[in-house]
Design an enzyme around this catalytic site. Structure first.
Site, PDB file in Angstrom:
ATOM      1  N   GLU A 132      36.882 -26.110   5.289  1.00  0.00           N
ATOM      2  CA  GLU A 132      37.314 -26.226   3.897  1.00  0.00           C
ATOM      3  C   GLU A 132      36.950 -24.973   3.098  1.00  0.00           C
ATOM      4  OE1 GLU A 132      39.164 -28.235   2.315  1.00  0.00           O
ATOM      5  OE2 GLU A 132      39.433 -29.803   3.828  1.00  0.00           O
TER       6      GLU A 132
ATOM      7  N   GLU B  66      39.384 -22.214   4.187  1.00  0.00           N
ATOM      8  CA  GLU B  66      40.741 -22.421   3.678  1.00  0.00           C
ATOM      9  C   GLU B  66      40.839 -22.120   2.190  1.00  0.00           C
ATOM     10  OE1 GLU B  66      42.221 -25.940   6.793  1.00  0.00           O
ATOM     11  OE2 GLU B  66      41.799 -26.421   4.683  1.00  0.00           O
ATOM     12  N   GLU B  67      39.865 -22.564   1.415  1.00  0.00           N
ATOM     13  CA  GLU B  67      39.967 -22.455  -0.039  1.00  0.00           C
ATOM     14  C   GLU B  67      39.549 -21.089  -0.573  1.00  0.00           C
ATOM     15  OE1 GLU B  67      38.072 -25.666  -2.072  1.00  0.00           O
ATOM     16  OE2 GLU B  67      39.209 -27.220  -1.016  1.00  0.00           O
TER      17      GLU B  67
END
Length: 345
Positions: free
Chosen positions: A220, A223-224
């Site tokens: 996460e 990805e962010e």
């Protein structure tokens, strides 16, 4: 798949003797039959129409023969495997007419009932959705659904069933990432609850199927924000109920160590991302009012004072071949305990 066998092979392994006794079930007439199956006498009640006299049998290959008005007909049974709890599992794969499936299902249920089976699971792939209605009419219910299939369930014995419920929880992660400047990695989201609020929050997300908590937290963040990280430990977790689609929710707050520092925000989901001074993050009105975040601020303060230690992943051997799993433990206290044990030994 459906199993079949020649008439000759079938007749050599099964003998049928109708008892001629009828019994009434709700809106159905049933006949009671006794038959020899693999050397054992079995009695079964089978629903029939007022003009058809049926008798159920099965050989090792799964072929059933039915006597209808003195004519011999072959009725195929659904292919199944036994589960570990006295039930059977059927995985449909062959296209067929719903009426043919209904006939096969009735015959199979009668056989499973005579064998003392309990739960019945039918996995229906999305391309065979035309068969669902016939199963529901026999008493099956929806247990759970995935993108490519629907799982139906049925309980043969009388009384309340003991089949396990569908998965009850969704698992989420939040990533606490701090650099050596005491700056935390935070984002603003383009959609969802915090859209347009100006709130800076930790990267968060949902753990994918067959994904470990530690891997999900690092994914996460990557990805962010495009930041590479190393997983350190689970700081805390929260359980809540009636969340996403009325499911319960487990949310794990994870501490990660940054390995890179240049941020590239995820254009599809993230409005902005930055390294924010810790004190500035804590001063946000949202953080001051949010009970969970206030607890996490306290946990981090104790962490800085080396008075709090979370749970680190320890790889363990799974009982399933070729599958790894993790036990999350307080590694510091565990190691300390081993030292003390070795000293006293």
């Amino acid at each position: 798949m459906i199993r079949s066998l020649s008439t000759h092979s079938f007749l050599s392994s099964t003998i049928i003797f109708p008892l001629g006794r009828s019994t009434l079930l709700p809106s159905k007439v049933c006949k009671v039959y006794s038959f020899l199956h693999l050397g054992n006498w079995v009695r079964a009640r089978i629903p029939v129409s007022t003009r058809a006299v049926s008798a159920l049998m099965s050989s090792k290959s799964g072929m059933e023969q039915v006597l209808v008005e003195n004519e011999v007909q072959q009725v195929r049974l659904l292919d199944s495997v036994n589960d570990d709890h006295g039930g059977v599992i059927v995985e449909l794969s062959e296209s067929m007419d719903s009426k043919v499936f209904a006939s096969m299902l009735k015959a199979s249920l009668a056989l499973w009932r005579s064998q003392g089976k309990r739960g019945v699971w039918i996995k229906v792939p999305i391309e065979l959705v035309n068969l669902v209605e016939a199963a529901v009419k026999e008493g099956f219910w929806f247990h759970h659904a995935e993108p490519k299939y629907l799982m139906l369930a049925f309980w043969i014995p009388e009384g309340a069933h003991t089949l396990p419920a569908n998965a009850s929880h969704r698992v989420g992660v939040g990533a606490f990432v701090m650099n050596k400047k005491r700056e935390v990695l935070v984002v603003q989201e383009k959609s969802g609850l915090f859209r347009g609020t100006g709130v800076w929050k930790f990267p968060t997300g949902v753990v994918d199927e067959e994904e470990d908590i530690c891997a999900a937290a690092m994914r996460e963040v990557k990805e962010e924000t495009a930041i590479d990280t190393e997983f350190v430990e689970v700081l805390a977790f929260r359980q809540s109920h009636k969340s996403f689609f009325d499911k319960s929710d487990l949310f794990f707050v994870c501490m990660l160590r940054p390995l890179t520092f240049d941020i590239e925000k995820q254009e599809s989901e993230i409005e902005d991302a930055q390294w924010m001074p810790w004190d500035e993050y804590v001063a946000q009105p949202f953080v001051q009012k949010h009970e969970l975040l206030k607890h996490l601020v306290g946990i981090w303060k104790a962490k800085e004072d080396e008075a709090y230690f979370g749970f680190s992943p320890v790889p363990i051997t799974s009982r399933f071949p070729d599958q790894k799993s993790y036990l999350y433990v307080n590694d510091r206290d565990l190691k300390g305990s081993k030292v003390r044990m070795s000293q006293t030994a």
